[in-house]
Motif scaffolding. Structure first.
Motif, short mmCIF file in Angstrom:
data_model
loop_
_atom_site.label_atom_id
_atom_site.label_comp_id
_atom_site.label_asym_id
_atom_site.label_seq_id
_atom_site.Cartn_x
_atom_site.Cartn_y
_atom_site.Cartn_z
N UNK A 85 73.20 -9.30 -33.91
CA UNK A 85 73.34 -9.12 -35.36
C UNK A 85 74.74 -8.62 -35.62
N UNK A 86 75.45 -9.33 -36.53
CA UNK A 86 76.87 -9.08 -36.69
C UNK A 86 77.52 -9.17 -35.31
N UNK A 87 78.23 -8.13 -34.88
CA UNK A 87 78.83 -8.13 -33.55
C UNK A 87 78.06 -7.24 -32.58
N UNK A 88 76.84 -6.91 -32.92
CA UNK A 88 76.04 -6.04 -32.06
C UNK A 88 75.10 -6.87 -31.20
N UNK A 89 75.16 -6.67 -29.91
CA UNK A 89 74.24 -7.31 -28.99
C UNK A 89 73.01 -6.42 -28.88
N UNK A 90 71.85 -6.95 -29.28
CA UNK A 90 70.63 -6.15 -29.37
C UNK A 90 69.85 -6.16 -28.07
N UNK A 91 69.22 -5.04 -27.77
CA UNK A 91 68.28 -4.92 -26.67
C UNK A 91 66.92 -4.55 -27.25
N UNK A 92 65.91 -4.62 -26.40
CA UNK A 92 64.54 -4.39 -26.85
C UNK A 92 64.38 -3.04 -27.54
N UNK A 93 63.77 -3.08 -28.74
CA UNK A 93 63.44 -1.91 -29.55
C UNK A 93 64.66 -1.24 -30.20
N UNK A 94 65.84 -1.85 -30.08
CA UNK A 94 67.00 -1.33 -30.80
C UNK A 94 66.75 -1.40 -32.31
N UNK A 95 67.43 -0.51 -33.04
CA UNK A 95 67.30 -0.43 -34.49
C UNK A 95 68.60 -0.89 -35.14
N UNK A 96 68.46 -1.67 -36.20
CA UNK A 96 69.60 -2.20 -36.95
C UNK A 96 69.51 -1.72 -38.39
N UNK A 97 70.62 -1.28 -38.95
CA UNK A 97 70.67 -0.81 -40.33
C UNK A 97 71.49 -1.80 -41.16
N UNK A 98 70.86 -2.36 -42.20
CA UNK A 98 71.53 -3.26 -43.13
C UNK A 98 71.58 -2.55 -44.48
N UNK A 99 72.75 -2.02 -44.87
CA UNK A 99 72.85 -1.26 -46.12
C UNK A 99 72.66 -2.16 -47.34
N UNK A 100 72.42 -1.56 -48.50
CA UNK A 100 72.32 -2.33 -49.74
C UNK A 100 73.60 -3.12 -50.02
N UNK A 101 73.42 -4.31 -50.56
CA UNK A 101 74.52 -5.14 -51.04
C UNK A 101 75.52 -5.50 -49.95
#
Length: 328
Positions: A85-101
């Protein structure tokens, strides 16, 4: 007085079902992997607060435009292959924050499952009470990636699934106090993973490749519905075919030619799925998207979606067989 609880569960049959991947927020979706998309999508909603859990069996690309004024916090529940997501490589159970707007861009390279809660930023202070950093709305105004602790992450993931299952089964008789309890229970699962990895990960991968792909997609948007050849893109952006190929492989696991073909096939799939039989023809839609060799187009389409374009349009195979026998 009871509070209305929205509960909705559906089986996915086609990537278009993931436009509502997060309840209350439209997501643009493109299928990357080959095969008929299958999956499930469940939502629970309590006022403006919601929890969505989805699972699908092929690679997907998801994008959210910057028109949603709600905060989205997501967790990766399962992944067959790389997820970014974006430039973040995700691993299992990682959390991602998508701010408003804020615009969002994610790539799932294979079968995956996720959970996402959506809430008003004004609720943060109340729901994340107990920790000064998490209860401060400013903490959630920047995109963030939090690495999950293996033990904490697994517990939080199971707990979210249990909450969803319970509320789907006991969706009636929700009072104001029990509604607040379940909202806090969902938030607690996400907060546990965030707390275990503060401060957030500020690194990333392949920023230059993503910047180039953004330029390509801006060019395609300006070009409109007409088919665009890769050599045209290279000339317009002044990049070599090799550089373009490397960027697409790094981000999507596909070369630019294959990516552009998949993108056009997805457009055709959505048009056919939304059209009534008799209102258009497969040939007309295919040629509008630059597929002039209809036999090869049908092969590409079947390999991509596991069904013939006429099936997507809703024409029964028996009708097709009858028409062919008459014309013969």
């Amino acid at each position: 007085m009871g509070q209305l609880l929205l509960v909705d569960s559906q089986k996915l049959d086609g990537f278009e079902g993931l436009h509502q991947a997060v309840h209350g927020s439209h997501v643009d979706v493109m299928q990357l992997g080959r095969g008929r998309l299958r999956g499930t999508l469940s939502h629970i909603g309590i006022g403006d607060f919601s929890l969505s859990i989805g699972a699908f069996n092929v690679g997907m690309r998801t994008q959210r435009i910057s028109s949603d004024d709600k905060l989205i916090i997501g967790m990766l529940l399962a992944a067959e292959k790389r997820v970014a997501h974006w430039s973040f490589d995700m691993q299992l159970n990682d959390v991602l924050v998508i701010p408003p707007l804020l615009e969002h861009d994610g790539v799932f390279h294979g079968a995956s499952a996720y959970a996402a809660m959506r809430l008003d930023l004004n609720e943060v202070t109340s729901l994340f009470g107990g920790d000064a950093r998490l209860s401060d709305p400013d903490t959630w105004r920047s995109r963030g990636h939090f690495r999950a602790d293996l033990a904490t992450g697994a517990i939080a993931s199971r707990r979210l699934m249990q909450i969803m299952s319970h509320l789907r089964t006991h969706k009636y008789g929700l009072t104001t106090s029990t509604a607040d309890f379940w909202k806090r229970s969902i938030v607690e699962c996400m907060a546990a993973n965030v707390m275990s990895s503060l401060p957030p990960d500020d690194g990333g991968w392949l920023p230059s490749a993503r910047r180039l792909i953004r330029r390509v997609e801006d060019y395609l948007d300006e070009a409109g519905p007409r088919p665009v050849h890769v050599s045209e893109i290279c000339a317009a952006l002044r990049v070599s075919r090799r550089t373009l190929h490397r960027a697409f492989q790094e981000v999507f696991g596909l070369g630019p030619v294959t990516f552009l073909r998949h993108k056009r096939l997805c457009t055709i799939h959505s048009i056919l799925r939304g059209s009534a039989p008799g209102s258009t023809t497969v040939a007309a839609v295919a040629m509008q998207q630059g597929f002039y060799e209809l036999g090869r187009f049908s092969q590409y389409y079947f390999m991509m979606f596991g069904e013939h374009p006429s099936q997507t349009l809703g024409i029964a195979p028996s009708v097709l067989a009858k028409d062919r026998s008459i014309s013969a």
